[in-house]
Design a protein around this motif. Structure first.
Motif, PDB file in Angstrom:
ATOM      1  N   ALA A 153       0.820  -1.215   0.000  1.00  0.00           N
ATOM      2  CA  ALA A 153       0.000   0.000   0.000  1.00  0.00           C
ATOM      3  C   ALA A 153       0.851   1.261   0.000  1.00  0.00           C
ATOM      4  CB  ALA A 153      -0.925   0.006   1.220  1.00  0.00           C
ATOM      5  N   TRP A 154       2.144   1.133   0.277  1.00  0.00           N
ATOM      6  CA  TRP A 154       3.013   2.299   0.421  1.00  0.00           C
ATOM      7  C   TRP A 154       3.590   2.780  -0.905  1.00  0.00           C
ATOM      8  CZ3 TRP A 154       4.278   5.101   4.831  1.00  0.00           C
ATOM      9  CH2 TRP A 154       3.744   4.611   6.032  1.00  0.00           C
ATOM     10  N   TYR A 155       3.323   2.089  -2.006  1.00  0.00           N
ATOM     11  CA  TYR A 155       3.950   2.441  -3.288  1.00  0.00           C
ATOM     12  C   TYR A 155       3.793   3.927  -3.639  1.00  0.00           C
ATOM     13  CZ  TYR A 155       5.125   2.192  -8.282  1.00  0.00           C
ATOM     14  OH  TYR A 155       5.681   2.406  -9.522  1.00  0.00           O
ATOM     15  N   PRO A 156       2.576   4.511  -3.596  1.00  0.00           N
ATOM     16  CA  PRO A 156       2.459   5.924  -3.955  1.00  0.00           C
ATOM     17  C   PRO A 156       3.174   6.858  -2.988  1.00  0.00           C
ATOM     18  CG  PRO A 156       0.367   5.077  -3.160  1.00  0.00           C
ATOM     19  CD  PRO A 156       1.252   3.899  -3.337  1.00  0.00           C
ATOM     20  N   ALA A 157       3.261   6.473  -1.702  1.00  0.00           N
ATOM     21  CA  ALA A 157       4.011   7.295  -0.748  1.00  0.00           C
ATOM     22  C   ALA A 157       5.503   7.251  -1.057  1.00  0.00           C
ATOM     23  CB  ALA A 157       3.743   6.808   0.674  1.00  0.00           C
ATOM     24  N   VAL A 158       5.994   6.079  -1.438  1.00  0.00           N
ATOM     25  CA  VAL A 158       7.405   5.954  -1.828  1.00  0.00           C
ATOM     26  C   VAL A 158       7.681   6.775  -3.083  1.00  0.00           C
ATOM     27  CG1 VAL A 158       9.168   4.337  -2.643  1.00  0.00           C
ATOM     28  CG2 VAL A 158       7.697   3.712  -0.720  1.00  0.00           C
ATOM     29  N   ALA A 159       6.757   6.708  -4.040  1.00  0.00           N
ATOM     30  CA  ALA A 159       6.918   7.513  -5.251  1.00  0.00           C
ATOM     31  C   ALA A 159       6.994   8.993  -4.904  1.00  0.00           C
ATOM     32  CB  ALA A 159       5.762   7.247  -6.207  1.00  0.00           C
ATOM     33  N   GLN A 160       6.179   9.428  -3.952  1.00  0.00           N
ATOM     34  CA  GLN A 160       6.173  10.826  -3.550  1.00  0.00           C
ATOM     35  C   GLN A 160       7.480  11.198  -2.857  1.00  0.00           C
ATOM     36  OE1 GLN A 160       2.469  11.759  -1.759  1.00  0.00           O
ATOM     37  NE2 GLN A 160       2.958  13.915  -1.390  1.00  0.00           N
ATOM     38  N   TYR A 161       8.066  10.259  -2.131  1.00  0.00           N
ATOM     39  CA  TYR A 161       9.327  10.520  -1.425  1.00  0.00           C
ATOM     40  C   TYR A 161      10.449  10.871  -2.405  1.00  0.00           C
ATOM     41  CZ  TYR A 161      12.884   9.933   2.239  1.00  0.00           C
ATOM     42  OH  TYR A 161      13.902  10.142   3.149  1.00  0.00           O
ATOM     43  N   SER A 162      10.312  10.436  -3.642  1.00  0.00           N
ATOM     44  CA  SER A 162      11.335  10.719  -4.650  1.00  0.00           C
ATOM     45  C   SER A 162      11.494  12.202  -4.927  1.00  0.00           C
ATOM     46  CB  SER A 162      10.994  10.006  -5.966  1.00  0.00           C
ATOM     47  OG  SER A 162       9.873  10.618  -6.592  1.00  0.00           O
ATOM     48  N   GLY A 163      10.473  12.994  -4.593  1.00  0.00           N
ATOM     49  CA  GLY A 163      10.534  14.420  -4.868  1.00  0.00           C
ATOM     50  C   GLY A 163      10.161  14.782  -6.284  1.00  0.00           C
ATOM     51  N   THR A 164       9.609  13.840  -7.019  1.00  0.00           N
ATOM     52  CA  THR A 164       9.208  14.117  -8.390  1.00  0.00           C
ATOM     53  C   THR A 164       7.829  13.523  -8.627  1.00  0.00           C
ATOM     54  OG1 THR A 164       9.923  13.980 -10.702  1.00  0.00           O
ATOM     55  CG2 THR A 164      10.321  12.043  -9.318  1.00  0.00           C
ATOM     56  N   THR A 165       7.366  13.558  -9.866  1.00  0.00           N
ATOM     57  CA  THR A 165       6.029  13.055 -10.195  1.00  0.00           C
ATOM     58  C   THR A 165       6.101  12.193 -11.447  1.00  0.00           C
ATOM     59  OG1 THR A 165       5.573  15.050 -11.488  1.00  0.00           O
ATOM     60  CG2 THR A 165       4.845  15.055  -9.197  1.00  0.00           C
ATOM     61  N   GLY A 166       4.968  11.562 -11.775  1.00  0.00           N
ATOM     62  CA  GLY A 166       4.826  10.840 -13.033  1.00  0.00           C
ATOM     63  C   GLY A 166       5.777   9.667 -13.162  1.00  0.00           C
ATOM     64  N   ARG A 167       6.320   9.498 -14.386  1.00  0.00           N
ATOM     65  CA  ARG A 167       7.122   8.322 -14.691  1.00  0.00           C
ATOM     66  C   ARG A 167       8.404   8.253 -13.866  1.00  0.00           C
ATOM     67  NH1 ARG A 167       6.458   9.134 -21.134  1.00  0.00           N
ATOM     68  NH2 ARG A 167       7.561  11.013 -20.509  1.00  0.00           N
ATOM     69  N   ALA A 168       9.023   9.414 -13.621  1.00  0.00           N
ATOM     70  CA  ALA A 168      10.255   9.412 -12.829  1.00  0.00           C
ATOM     71  C   ALA A 168       9.981   8.935 -11.408  1.00  0.00           C
ATOM     72  CB  ALA A 168      10.879  10.801 -12.819  1.00  0.00           C
ATOM     73  N   ALA A 169       8.858   9.372 -10.830  1.00  0.00           N
ATOM     74  CA  ALA A 169       8.494   8.934  -9.488  1.00  0.00           C
ATOM     75  C   ALA A 169       8.193   7.438  -9.467  1.00  0.00           C
ATOM     76  CB  ALA A 169       7.284   9.717  -8.994  1.00  0.00           C
ATOM     77  N   ALA A 170       7.509   6.949 -10.495  1.00  0.00           N
ATOM     78  CA  ALA A 170       7.180   5.527 -10.560  1.00  0.00           C
ATOM     79  C   ALA A 170       8.445   4.677 -10.690  1.00  0.00           C
ATOM     80  CB  ALA A 170       6.238   5.263 -11.726  1.00  0.00           C
ATOM     81  N   ARG A 171       9.415   5.132 -11.476  1.00  0.00           N
ATOM     82  CA  ARG A 171      10.669   4.375 -11.595  1.00  0.00           C
ATOM     83  C   ARG A 171      11.399   4.311 -10.259  1.00  0.00           C
ATOM     84  NH1 ARG A 171      10.926   6.753 -16.559  1.00  0.00           N
ATOM     85  NH2 ARG A 171      12.251   8.436 -15.813  1.00  0.00           N
ATOM     86  N   TYR A 172      11.343   5.406  -9.517  1.00  0.00           N
ATOM     87  CA  TYR A 172      11.947   5.431  -8.183  1.00  0.00           C
ATOM     88  C   TYR A 172      11.291   4.373  -7.284  1.00  0.00           C
ATOM     89  CZ  TYR A 172      13.245   7.292  -3.566  1.00  0.00           C
ATOM     90  OH  TYR A 172      13.712   7.442  -2.285  1.00  0.00           O
TER      91      TYR A 172
END
Length: 536
Positions: A153-172
């Protein structure tokens, strides 16, 4: 794996839809955390200080301990670098950032009450700050207590931790979940060992996707394309391209790509290479002038490599080979001589004050790959081929594959699964539903983490499957080739699949036996085969 209620999923999807247009630097305090939290108590046992810090921070902010450790590992390999900032001005094990586009350092200070100076330098405080930030994102996404117990369930929170959005956040986020799927162990400064066990993962990505277009007009068509901000490069060139400059990011792959997208950074490179699997992203077209080497910018192509100059663990065999293949392609396209006068380090560029790639960068090895000999210590008994083979199963390295991937390595997985009785569908190189189902079935049967991600363990099991003949130096044939491929997957270092058991293969076998706690004989018997078949 437990799943969350449909009502929660619907609410989270609406939040995620807004995430792409919401600034990630907004402040917020988790419901369970008081702003004036007390500083962390010193660890009772200094030999286990970081492990204790992860456990304490995870408990305080209700963040899964392994998730917290995987985020830190992806950012820094769990090395705080004594408080020195990364290229993107991030600090500590958890890379708490303080730049115009990402202020997780200040956010952590607001939530925990810790002073900025302590968050920068004290590992326990830094880990606590990372947990606080992750929890704040989980609260914004509406995750309740049961959902916070579900690591997926934490995937979107981890993506947000990357400091970016969209595809770059998803790759993170994909990278963090790959570490969870594969497991990892790291020895951190001071000698403490931090580990995360492999487990099945199936993160719910909702609207986030790591799909990215291929880089335009490039001699290296497998590169992904994530353009740098227009403030960070100049369109066109004022000089002929005549050199390649090797850099080290002083930060993570995803963080560096994000930094190049920040209009205040005033820095960029043409390419960025990931440590774990050699994945390459292009951020500036070859025909444009990236800002990476001051006086040499107009005539140079810049390649950044994920990692830190004082930590050789980032400079993997896979990274060296992927980068060298890129450099070789660039040299061939632009007529650049493949020598050290034209392939240089950032520290060797005119007018520079940088020291990368540093003393741990193996120039001899790298140039050997660039020049095309593919050598990694083999002699006349084992002619190097870079791991390639005519049957489509041999590669210099085996990359992480998951649903949506495509290419020759997906074809290899499909071929191996179909041959072993798992219906992966047509071997067409597209990782679709049939391949995912076959991978999960194979992993379940073999007792591997059944998340549907093909990592080192699954590759090793697939490639080694078959009979268990005793093999020793001097042997040759298809079984030796099968052994060499499976060792490449298991060790993460190329053992060229030439079918001749020479000194390089013998060394690889002894290395594998040492790691597995087997008798170190250099001879492959049933016990070594059993470990390979189990994906160990």
């Amino acid at each position: 794996m437990p799943r969350r209620a449909a009502a929660h999923t619907g609410r989270r999807a609406s939040v995620l839809a807004a995430l792409a247009v919401t600034a990630l630097t907004a402040t917020g305090t988790p419901a369970a955390a008081a702003a004036g939290a007390q500083p962390p108590a010193p660890a009772a046992d200094g030999r286990h200080a970081m492990n204790q810090a992860f456990v304490r921070a995870a408990g305080k902010f209700d963040v899964p301990r392994d998730l917290l450790a995987a985020v830190g590992y992806g950012e820094t390999h769990l090395d705080g670098h004594t408080g020195r900032p990364s290229q993107a001005i991030g600090y500590g094990v958890m890379h708490l950032a303080s730049n115009p586009a990402n202020r997780t350092l200040e956010k952590a200070a607001d939530i925990t009450g810790e002073p900025l100076s302590r968050l920068r330098r004290d590992t326990a405080a830094n880990i606590l700050g990372g947990a606080a930030v992750l929890r704040s994102y989980a609260d914004r996404l509406g995750l309740d207590g049961d959902e916070r117990d579900d690591i997926d369930a934490w995937y979107p929170a981890v993506a947000q931790y990357s400091g970016t959005t969209g595809r770059a956040a998803a790759r993170y986020a994909d990278t963090v979940y790959a570490f969870l799927a594969q497991g990892f162990a790291a020895t951190v400064p001071g000698g403490e060992r931090i580990s995360v066990a492999a487990r099945p993962v199936a993160p719910v990505k909702d609207t986030l996707s790591a799909t990215a277009g291929r880089a335009p007009i490039t001699p290296y068509p497998s590169a992904l394309w994530v353009p740098a901000d227009s403030h960070n490069f100049t369109v066109g060139r004022t000089a002929t391209i005549d050199k390649v400059i090797i850099h080290v990011t002083q930060g993570s792959y995803a963080g560096s790509i994000k930094w190049f997208q920040d209009p205040t950074a005033e820095v960029s490179a043409h390419y960025v290479v990931r440590s774990s699997d050699g994945k390459i992203t292009q951020t500036v077209r070859d025909s444009d002038t990236a800002y990476h080497a001051k006086q040499a910018n107009a005539s140079a192509l810049g390649i950044e490599h994920e990692g830190y100059i004082d930590d050789p663990s980032w400079f993997t065999d896979t990274m060296y080979r992927a980068s060298a293949a890129l450099t070789r392609a660039l040299c061939d396209k632009y007529g650049i001589p493949k020598d050290r006068a034209h392939i240089i380090g950032h520290s060797e560029a005119p007018g520079t004050d940088h020291t990368d790639p540093g003393r741990y960068w193996d120039w001899s090895r790298y140039m050997g790959f660039v020049e095309g000999d593919g050598s990694s210590g083999s002699n006349g008994n084992e002619n190097s081929t870079g791991g390639s083979s005519s049957d489509g199963l041999g590669f210099a390295s085996y990359t992480l594959l998951q649903s949506g991937a495509s290419g020759t390595q997906v074809t290899a997985v499909q071929q191996l699964l179909n041959t072993q009785g798992y219906a992966a569908g047509a071997a067409d190189g597209n990782f679709g539903a049939a391949t995912l189902s076959a991978v999960k079935a194979y992993q379940t049967t073999r007792g591997l983490p059944a998340g549907g991600i093909v990592g080192p363990k699954t590759w090793t099991a697939l490639l080694s499957a078959g009979s268990t003949p005793t093999l020793r130096r001097g042997d040759s044939g298809a079984d030796v080739k099968r052994l060499q491929r499976s060792l490449t997957a298991a060790l993460g270092t190329t053992v060229d699949a030439v079918g001749t058991f020479g000194p390089v293969t013998a060394t690889a076998v002894r290395t594998y036996q040492t790691r597995q706690g087997l008798a170190i004989t250099g001879i492959v018997s049933s016990k070594t085969w059993a470990a390979l078949h189990a994906g160990r």
